[in-house]
Each structure stands twice: as structure tokens, then as C-alpha cells.
Design a protein around this motif. Structure first.
Motif, PDB file in Angstrom:
ATOM      1  N   SER A 118      58.441  40.066  37.349  1.00  0.00           N
ATOM      2  CA  SER A 118      57.339  40.675  36.599  1.00  0.00           C
ATOM      3  C   SER A 118      56.238  39.661  36.335  1.00  0.00           C
ATOM      4  CB  SER A 118      57.834  41.204  35.253  1.00  0.00           C
ATOM      5  OG  SER A 118      58.769  42.235  35.440  1.00  0.00           O
ATOM      6  N   VAL A 119      55.002  40.146  36.359  1.00  0.00           N
ATOM      7  CA  VAL A 119      53.849  39.348  35.941  1.00  0.00           C
ATOM      8  C   VAL A 119      53.617  39.665  34.467  1.00  0.00           C
ATOM      9  CG1 VAL A 119      51.347  39.086  36.172  1.00  0.00           C
ATOM     10  CG2 VAL A 119      52.784  39.205  38.215  1.00  0.00           C
ATOM     11  N   HIS A 120      53.556  38.608  33.640  1.00  0.00           N
ATOM     12  CA  HIS A 120      53.390  38.820  32.205  1.00  0.00           C
ATOM     13  C   HIS A 120      51.959  38.651  31.742  1.00  0.00           C
ATOM     14  CE1 HIS A 120      57.698  38.943  30.608  1.00  0.00           C
ATOM     15  NE2 HIS A 120      57.706  39.232  31.897  1.00  0.00           N
ATOM     16  N   ASN A 121      51.165  37.852  32.447  1.00  0.00           N
ATOM     17  CA  ASN A 121      49.750  37.706  32.120  1.00  0.00           C
ATOM     18  C   ASN A 121      48.961  37.670  33.420  1.00  0.00           C
ATOM     19  OD1 ASN A 121      49.960  37.513  29.290  1.00  0.00           O
ATOM     20  ND2 ASN A 121      50.426  35.342  29.411  1.00  0.00           N
ATOM     21  N   LEU A 122      47.862  38.375  33.443  1.00  0.00           N
ATOM     22  CA  LEU A 122      46.973  38.383  34.598  1.00  0.00           C
ATOM     23  C   LEU A 122      45.593  37.975  34.127  1.00  0.00           C
ATOM     24  CD1 LEU A 122      46.403  39.074  37.595  1.00  0.00           C
ATOM     25  CD2 LEU A 122      45.836  41.380  36.818  1.00  0.00           C
ATOM     26  N   TYR A 123      45.033  36.977  34.793  1.00  0.00           N
ATOM     27  CA  TYR A 123      43.705  36.475  34.466  1.00  0.00           C
ATOM     28  C   TYR A 123      42.787  36.681  35.655  1.00  0.00           C
ATOM     29  CZ  TYR A 123      46.079  33.946  30.711  1.00  0.00           C
ATOM     30  OH  TYR A 123      46.821  33.620  29.603  1.00  0.00           O
ATOM     31  N   ILE A 124      41.591  37.132  35.402  1.00  0.00           N
ATOM     32  CA  ILE A 124      40.526  37.185  36.405  1.00  0.00           C
ATOM     33  C   ILE A 124      39.282  36.673  35.692  1.00  0.00           C
ATOM     34  CG2 ILE A 124      39.161  38.600  37.970  1.00  0.00           C
ATOM     35  CD1 ILE A 124      41.475  40.610  38.060  1.00  0.00           C
ATOM     36  N   SER A 125      38.765  35.550  36.172  1.00  0.00           N
ATOM     37  CA  SER A 125      37.597  34.974  35.507  1.00  0.00           C
ATOM     38  C   SER A 125      36.546  34.598  36.534  1.00  0.00           C
ATOM     39  CB  SER A 125      37.990  33.754  34.674  1.00  0.00           C
ATOM     40  OG  SER A 125      38.418  32.699  35.500  1.00  0.00           O
ATOM     41  N   ASP A 126      35.308  34.615  36.097  1.00  0.00           N
ATOM     42  CA  ASP A 126      34.193  34.220  36.950  1.00  0.00           C
ATOM     43  C   ASP A 126      34.462  32.818  37.493  1.00  0.00           C
ATOM     44  OD1 ASP A 126      31.574  32.988  37.634  1.00  0.00           O
ATOM     45  OD2 ASP A 126      30.827  34.949  36.998  1.00  0.00           O
ATOM     46  N   SER A 127      34.228  32.616  38.772  1.00  0.00           N
ATOM     47  CA  SER A 127      34.519  31.324  39.402  1.00  0.00           C
ATOM     48  C   SER A 127      33.708  30.182  38.806  1.00  0.00           C
ATOM     49  CB  SER A 127      34.274  31.395  40.911  1.00  0.00           C
ATOM     50  OG  SER A 127      35.279  32.173  41.510  1.00  0.00           O
ATOM     51  N   THR A 128      32.610  30.492  38.135  1.00  0.00           N
ATOM     52  CA  THR A 128      31.795  29.434  37.531  1.00  0.00           C
ATOM     53  C   THR A 128      32.247  29.095  36.111  1.00  0.00           C
ATOM     54  OG1 THR A 128      30.142  30.994  36.707  1.00  0.00           O
ATOM     55  CG2 THR A 128      29.788  30.086  38.930  1.00  0.00           C
ATOM     56  N   ALA A 129      33.211  29.834  35.568  1.00  0.00           N
ATOM     57  CA  ALA A 129      33.669  29.603  34.193  1.00  0.00           C
ATOM     58  C   ALA A 129      34.487  28.312  34.109  1.00  0.00           C
ATOM     59  CB  ALA A 129      34.496  30.782  33.702  1.00  0.00           C
ATOM     60  N   ASP A 130      34.448  27.681  32.941  1.00  0.00           N
ATOM     61  CA  ASP A 130      35.188  26.449  32.715  1.00  0.00           C
ATOM     62  C   ASP A 130      36.660  26.684  32.396  1.00  0.00           C
ATOM     63  OD1 ASP A 130      32.923  24.873  33.125  1.00  0.00           O
ATOM     64  OD2 ASP A 130      32.359  24.960  31.008  1.00  0.00           O
TER      65      ASP A 130
END
Length: 142
Positions: A38-50
Motif C-alpha cells: 500500500s501507498v500511505h502518502n502520495l506527493y505531487i509538487s511543482d518541479s520548481t518547488a523547494d
């Protein structure tokens, strides 16, 4: 007078619901978990984000299951562009990939396991791109 007021309120509610439904159906992605845990956390963030920011979902995504994600879960001004994708499984293994082009209607699939994993992005036009994930164990104590 009461009848006119009620009709105005109902008309406004129908309009707002239609607008919300239309926006939701045109501004989303899907994520399928095809790894064996199972995946418990999924993150998708702008590639320019720190940093990664908040997870797009705190819900557990079991193996073989798919969830839908609206761009507004990624960020207020999110839309088509390049993103970093990170998933953390139940055993605290991270599956990260960077600078992935995403657009409305794209389907993201995580497959493989801790010995090697890939993200496949199938675009709305039917073309697909595969990205090898950086896989590592999170050894930090909670």
C-alpha cells in the motif's frame, strides 16, 4: 415572496453545483498503485518547488487501486506543467521521480517494488512515457 426567494436559492445552488462538477471533471489526474504494498502518502509538487509540500492524499492506496486527484489538491495555481511525484509505502520506502510533464486527463501508474520501480504516465492522447523511480528507505524516526 418566499417562493421567489426559494427559487433564487435553488437556481444558485444548481448553478454552483454544475460549475463545480464541470471543473472537477476537467481538472484531474488518476494514480494507480501497482506495487505489491500500500501507498500511505502520495506527493505531487511543482518541479520548481523547494519541498514536497503536503500530500495530495492521506488516504491509503492499496495495491491494484486507483484514486483521482484534482490539480487544486496539488496547489492553488496548479495546472499542466512539470511535477515531481513521490509515494511512500507502508514500509516507509520512497518512490520518487522528478520533472514529469502532467496534464489534464493523465493517468499515473506506479509499478515494480523496492528492487526497482517505474512511473508510467499515459496521456489523454494515448501516448505513454515511463520514468525510473529513485527508490530508497526512509530511515528517519517519526
Amino acid at each position: 415572496m418566499k417562493r421567489k426567494w426559494l427559487l433564487c436559492v435553488l437556481a444558485a445552488a444548481v448553478f454552483l453545483l454544475a460549475a463545480a462538477c464541470g471543473e472537477e471533471s476537467t481538472a484531474d489526474l488518476s494514480f494507480t498503485n501497482s506495487i505489491d504494498t500500500s501507498v500511505h502518502n502520495l506527493y505531487i509538487s511543482d518541479s520548481t518547488a523547494d519541498d514536497w509540500g503536503d500530500p495530495v492524499t492521506f488516504a491509503r492506496v492499496d495495491s491494484g487501486h486507483t484514486i483521482r486527484i484534482n490539480f487544486d489538491r496539488i496547489g492553488e495555481d496548479a495546472g499542466p506543467g512539470n511535477y515531481d511525484i513521490g509515494a511512500i509505502n507502508e514500509d516507509r520506502w520512497n518512490f520518487d521521480v522528478y520533472d514529469v510533464p502532467l496534464a489534464v486527463g493523465d493517468q499515473i501508474e506506479l509499478s515494480g517494488g523496492v528492487d526497482g520501480a517505474t512511473y508510467t504516465v499515459t496521456h489523454a492522447d494515448g501516448t505513454a512515457d515511463t520514468y525510473e523511480a529513485e527508490v530508497y528507505e526512509d530511515t528517519e524516526e517519526e
